[in-house]
Design a protein around this motif. Structure first.
Motif, short mmCIF file in Angstrom:
data_model
loop_
_atom_site.label_atom_id
_atom_site.label_comp_id
_atom_site.label_asym_id
_atom_site.label_seq_id
_atom_site.Cartn_x
_atom_site.Cartn_y
_atom_site.Cartn_z
N VAL A 32 9.63 -0.65 -8.96
CA VAL A 32 9.23 -0.95 -7.84
C VAL A 32 10.20 -1.21 -6.97
O VAL A 32 10.48 -0.78 -5.95
CB VAL A 32 8.28 -2.04 -7.82
CG1 VAL A 32 7.68 -2.24 -6.34
CG2 VAL A 32 6.79 -1.55 -8.51
N LYS A 33 11.33 -1.86 -7.41
CA LYS A 33 12.54 -2.11 -6.81
C LYS A 33 13.39 -0.95 -6.46
O LYS A 33 13.83 -0.63 -5.30
CB LYS A 33 13.47 -3.26 -7.50
CG LYS A 33 14.68 -3.62 -6.94
CD LYS A 33 15.66 -4.72 -7.64
CE LYS A 33 16.64 -5.15 -6.89
NZ LYS A 33 17.34 -6.41 -7.71
N MET A 231 -0.30 -2.44 -9.91
CA MET A 231 -0.38 -0.96 -9.47
C MET A 231 -1.55 -0.67 -8.22
O MET A 231 -0.96 0.24 -7.69
CB MET A 231 -1.08 -0.26 -10.93
CG MET A 231 0.04 -0.33 -12.14
SD MET A 231 -0.49 0.61 -13.30
CE MET A 231 0.96 0.41 -14.46
N LYS A 232 -2.53 -1.38 -8.26
CA LYS A 232 -3.30 -1.43 -7.25
C LYS A 232 -2.59 -1.85 -5.90
O LYS A 232 -2.63 -0.90 -5.01
CB LYS A 232 -4.66 -2.14 -7.21
CG LYS A 232 -5.32 -1.66 -8.42
CD LYS A 232 -6.80 -2.70 -8.66
CE LYS A 232 -7.63 -2.32 -9.62
NZ LYS A 232 -8.85 -3.13 -9.72
N THR A 233 -1.83 -2.80 -5.95
CA THR A 233 -1.10 -3.02 -4.56
C THR A 233 -0.02 -2.06 -4.11
O THR A 233 0.21 -1.64 -3.27
CB THR A 233 -0.32 -4.34 -4.87
OG1 THR A 233 -1.61 -5.43 -5.41
CG2 THR A 233 0.44 -4.88 -3.78
N TYR A 234 0.38 -1.46 -5.40
CA TYR A 234 1.32 -0.37 -5.07
C TYR A 234 0.78 0.81 -4.20
O TYR A 234 1.32 1.36 -3.53
CB TYR A 234 2.05 0.06 -6.47
CG TYR A 234 2.89 1.25 -6.45
CD1 TYR A 234 4.32 1.03 -6.39
CD2 TYR A 234 2.46 2.35 -6.67
CE1 TYR A 234 5.29 1.99 -6.27
CE2 TYR A 234 3.58 3.67 -6.73
CZ TYR A 234 5.02 3.29 -6.43
OH TYR A 234 5.58 4.33 -6.40
N ALA A 235 -0.56 1.14 -4.76
CA ALA A 235 -1.18 2.16 -4.10
C ALA A 235 -1.58 1.89 -2.64
O ALA A 235 -1.52 2.43 -1.88
CB ALA A 235 -2.26 2.79 -5.05
N GLU A 236 -2.22 0.63 -2.56
CA GLU A 236 -2.63 0.18 -1.33
C GLU A 236 -1.49 0.05 -0.34
O GLU A 236 -1.71 0.33 0.85
CB GLU A 236 -3.04 -1.42 -1.47
CG GLU A 236 -4.67 -1.43 -2.23
CD GLU A 236 -5.70 -0.52 -1.46
OE1 GLU A 236 -5.67 -0.45 -0.05
OE2 GLU A 236 -6.33 0.26 -2.13
N VAL A 237 -0.24 -0.29 -0.69
CA VAL A 237 0.80 -0.40 0.34
C VAL A 237 1.09 0.94 0.91
O VAL A 237 1.28 1.12 2.21
CB VAL A 237 2.14 -1.08 -0.43
CG1 VAL A 237 3.20 -0.84 0.31
CG2 VAL A 237 1.95 -2.39 -0.85
N ASP A 238 0.94 2.03 0.22
CA ASP A 238 1.13 3.40 0.57
C ASP A 238 -0.12 3.70 1.53
O ASP A 238 0.15 4.49 2.60
CB ASP A 238 1.16 4.48 -0.54
CG ASP A 238 2.74 4.75 -0.73
OD1 ASP A 238 3.65 4.41 -0.02
OD2 ASP A 238 3.07 5.02 -2.10
N ARG A 239 -1.16 3.33 0.96
CA ARG A 239 -2.39 3.80 1.71
C ARG A 239 -2.57 3.18 3.04
O ARG A 239 -3.13 3.67 3.91
CB ARG A 239 -3.74 3.27 0.95
CG ARG A 239 -5.02 4.16 1.43
CD ARG A 239 -6.07 3.53 0.79
NE ARG A 239 -6.19 3.38 -0.76
CZ ARG A 239 -6.36 4.48 -1.36
NH1 ARG A 239 -6.97 5.57 -1.02
NH2 ARG A 239 -6.13 4.43 -2.97
N GLN A 240 -1.95 2.09 3.15
CA GLN A 240 -1.97 1.21 4.28
C GLN A 240 -1.23 2.03 5.62
O GLN A 240 -1.60 1.71 6.68
CB GLN A 240 -1.50 -0.14 4.32
CG GLN A 240 -2.38 -1.30 3.55
CD GLN A 240 -1.73 -2.52 3.21
OE1 GLN A 240 -0.52 -2.73 3.79
NE2 GLN A 240 -2.52 -3.62 2.48
N VAL A 241 -0.24 2.55 5.04
CA VAL A 241 0.57 3.29 6.12
C VAL A 241 0.28 4.72 6.65
O VAL A 241 0.89 5.30 7.51
CB VAL A 241 2.29 3.33 6.10
CG1 VAL A 241 2.52 1.65 5.77
CG2 VAL A 241 2.38 3.93 4.63
N ILE A 242 -0.65 5.17 5.69
CA ILE A 242 -0.98 6.42 5.90
C ILE A 242 -1.59 6.81 7.18
O ILE A 242 -1.44 7.91 7.96
CB ILE A 242 -2.33 6.94 4.74
CG1 ILE A 242 -1.32 6.93 3.28
CG2 ILE A 242 -2.85 8.24 5.03
CD1 ILE A 242 -2.27 7.50 2.25
N PRO A 243 -2.66 6.01 7.97
CA PRO A 243 -3.12 6.15 9.07
C PRO A 243 -1.91 6.27 10.27
O PRO A 243 -1.80 7.18 11.16
CB PRO A 243 -3.86 4.82 9.46
CG PRO A 243 -4.35 4.58 7.88
CD PRO A 243 -3.30 4.78 7.26
#
Length: 617
Positions: A32-33, A231-243
């Motif tokens: 992640v780093k 791993m869920k947070t990793y995906a959510e961080v990407d999902r939050q900026v998609i809009p």
């Protein structure tokens, strides 16, 4: 399913497995780093790319971005800048929500694992100590039993021997009893230690180790759960900026849809439109008739006295042919006719004429001599005003009134200057109003300040406003002049323009003809073609008034001459004309018929009578 019951004897393997789990968690943190570093690098490269293609301030490139396609490109660059910002957000969120939490959790996990396995090792050491005590008591009991058995056998041997004294037998009996008592004591001690060891061993394998292994199992399961949550947070961080990234892409699409090719075409017209009208038709020149030649519009000696308003479109345009002057036009205008003058007709004898004209020289002087003569000849300097304007432009001195530009471009520049001055005036007026309000506050509340201290500032602002207004009036006057000189769109305006030209015929001179644009300024071609290295300051203001050359005498035409070359003038036999420049040795004399028609004729074709006073001067 419990590690305490199923893996009671796998202490070392569990220790290795939990260490591997921590290594796996650290590997995830490292992954992640590195992802955050990639996101930051990508965002930085995107920002640098956007900045690289942004137009520079106060540059020509910035002016080019007025077109809708360029504006769309700028919007794309700005959206890409925001797009890069979202990648920075991804990096920041991953660092704060994953890396920091996991790093802290790893430290806690290591401490918990260390504590659990420390308790396990402590239990192992305790059971091992109990085992050693049991083994020690067992060996002592075995040794005491053997010693007691040997003592009993020795007593029995001594008791059967008749040669042994009674005292020895009694001593052997007592020794055997002591050994038997020691064996009994060792037996009791061994039995007690064995019971204790069995109890400790039961506690170890059924209580202590299961509890420790259960804690280790729970610790390992929490580690696995935390990896899944990361791993869920990793995906959510990407999902939050998609809009937001989608909005950036929508902005790029919207910018692309805002491109208007018609508007860009209109902007090109506004940017490069000169305001001139196309040149008019050229008159037919009939060379078959032996009559006086009508000079065409592109001739140097364009006759403006014969009244040809149909070829004039307003201003100082001499036939509107100046945009198409050849590169050698200037040099041709600076010299007399290219060809040597023709000899006089054979029917007339030059010797029979009083003061017979000299035979013209056939050899032409070098062009450089003619040019030097042009630069030093006093009567020709009156036409240096246009040349001075062109040279000043070439030296980079832009006129304040933008007279070096075509009418339409000059109008745009003047309008832009007027708008800028109005903005400055408004700014100064706002400042004056603010100072006035502050002064009123000081008057009402003297403790806040001295009202007289603002008088100087108020007077300075008022003076600046007055200066700006005068400057604005000056540019507005130039703007009104340009707007009045632009080609009219209606037929009535064209007629008025033609009438103005017919009433105000422009002055003809041999070096300004066809070299000035209709607004009286040099065109770009002439400023590039001119190689005259003369500073603009070398010209005096006395040359700004383009007056006709003074007559230095008169002449009478001895023969009829049809001037067919550029710069010549047609004369009829017996005609009397004014001499404005005598023969310089090339066989040509410059004459004038009236105020508007002048040119060169062969010296041998005329009888010259110079004014003595004019010649001496």
């Amino acid at each position: 399913m419990s590690w305490g019951t199923e893996l009671w004897d796998q202490f070392d393997n569990l220790e290795k497995h939990t260490q591997w789990g921590i290594d796996t968690l650290e590997k995830c943190i490292k992954f992640v780093k590195e992802r955050t570093e990639i996101e930051l690098s990508y965002a930085k490269q995107l920002r640098n790319l956007s900045k690289k293609y942004q137009p520079k301030k106060n540059s020509k490139e910035e002016e080019e971005y007025k077109y809708t396609s360029c504006k769309a490109f700028i919007s794309t660059l700005n959206e890409m800048n925001d797009y890069a910002g979202q990648h920075e957000v991804i990096s920041e969120n991953m660092a704060s929500q994953i890396i920091v939490d996991l790093a802290r959790y790893v430290q806690e996990l290591k401490q918990e694992r260390k504590s659990n396995f420390h308790d396990g090792r402590k239990a192992q050491q305790h059971i091992e100590t109990c085992w050693k005590q049991l083994e020690s008591s067992k060996r002592r009991f075995e040794r005491d039993c053997k010693e007691a058995d040997r003592a009993q056998q020795y007593f029995e041997k001594m008791d059967a021997d008749i040669n042994v004294t009674k005292a020895d037998v009694e001593k052997a009996r007592q020794q055997a009893q002591i050994r038997h008592q020691m064996a009994e004591d060792s037996k009791a001690d061994y039995s007690s230690i064995l019971q204790k060891f069995n109890h400790e061993q039961h506690e170890y394998y059924h209580t202590h180790i299961p509890n420790i292994f259960q804690k280790i199992q729970e610790m390992e399961e929490r580690r696995i759960v935390r990896i899944g949550e990361s791993m869920k947070t990793y995906a959510e961080v990407d999902r939050q900026v998609i809009p937001i990234i989608g909005k950036c892409l929508d902005g790029i699409v919207k910018a692309a849809e805002s491109i208007d090719q018609k508007n860009d075409s209109q902007l090109v017209i506004e940017a490069y439109k000169s305001g001139f009208e196309p040149p008019g038709d050229i008159e037919f020149e009939d060379y078959t008739q032996p009559m006086k030649r009508t000079v065409s519009d592109n001739s140097l000696s364009n006759s403006r006295g014969e009244g040809k308003p149909d070829l004039k479109f307003g201003g100082k345009s001499k036939g509107k042919l100046w945009p198409f002057i050849k590169k050698n036009k200037l040099m041709s205008l600076l010299t007399s006719p290219h060809q040597p003058p023709p000899p006089p007709p054979a029917s007339a004898s030059p010797s029979a004429v009083p003061n017979g004209p000299q035979s013209p020289k056939q050899q032409k002087e070098p062009l450089s001599h003619r040019f030097n003569e042009f630069m030093t000849s006093k009567p020709k300097i009156h036409c240096f005003r246009s040349l001075k304007r062109g040279l000043s432009l070439k030296l980079g001195a832009t006129p304040e009134d933008f007279s070096n530009l075509p009418p339409e471009q000059r109008r745009k520049k003047l309008q832009q200057k007027v708008d800028e001055l109005n903005k400055e005036i408004q700014k100064e007026m706002d400042q004056r109003d603010a100072i006035t309000k502050m002064k009123d506050v000081y008057l009402k509340n003297p403790q806040m300040g001295d009202p007289a201290s603002l008088d100087h500032k108020l007077a300075e602002v008022s003076q600046n406003i007055e200066k700006l207004r005068l400057e604005t009036q000056k540019f507005e006057a130039w703007l009104a002049e340009v707007e009045g000189r632009l080609p009219a769109r209606s037929e009535q305006a064209r007629r008025q323009s033609g009438l103005y030209d017919s009433q105000n015929p422009p002055t003809v001179n041999n070096c300004a003809q066809d070299r000035e644009s209709p607004d009286g300024s040099y065109t770009e071609e002439q400023s590039q073609e001119s190689e005259v290295k003369v500073l603009a300051t070398d010209f005096d203001d006395e040359f700004d008034d383009e007056e006709p050359l003074p007559a230095i005498g008169t002449c009478k035409a001895l023969y009829t001459f049809e001037g067919q070359n550029e710069g010549t003038i047609s004369v009829a036999e017996g005609e009397t004309l004014y001499v404005i420049e005598e023969d310089k040795g090339d066989g040509w004399t410059r004459i004038r018929r009236n105020e508007d028609e002048e040119g060169y004729v062969p010296t041998s074709y005329v009888e010259v009578c110079l004014d003595k006073n004019a010649k001496d001067s």
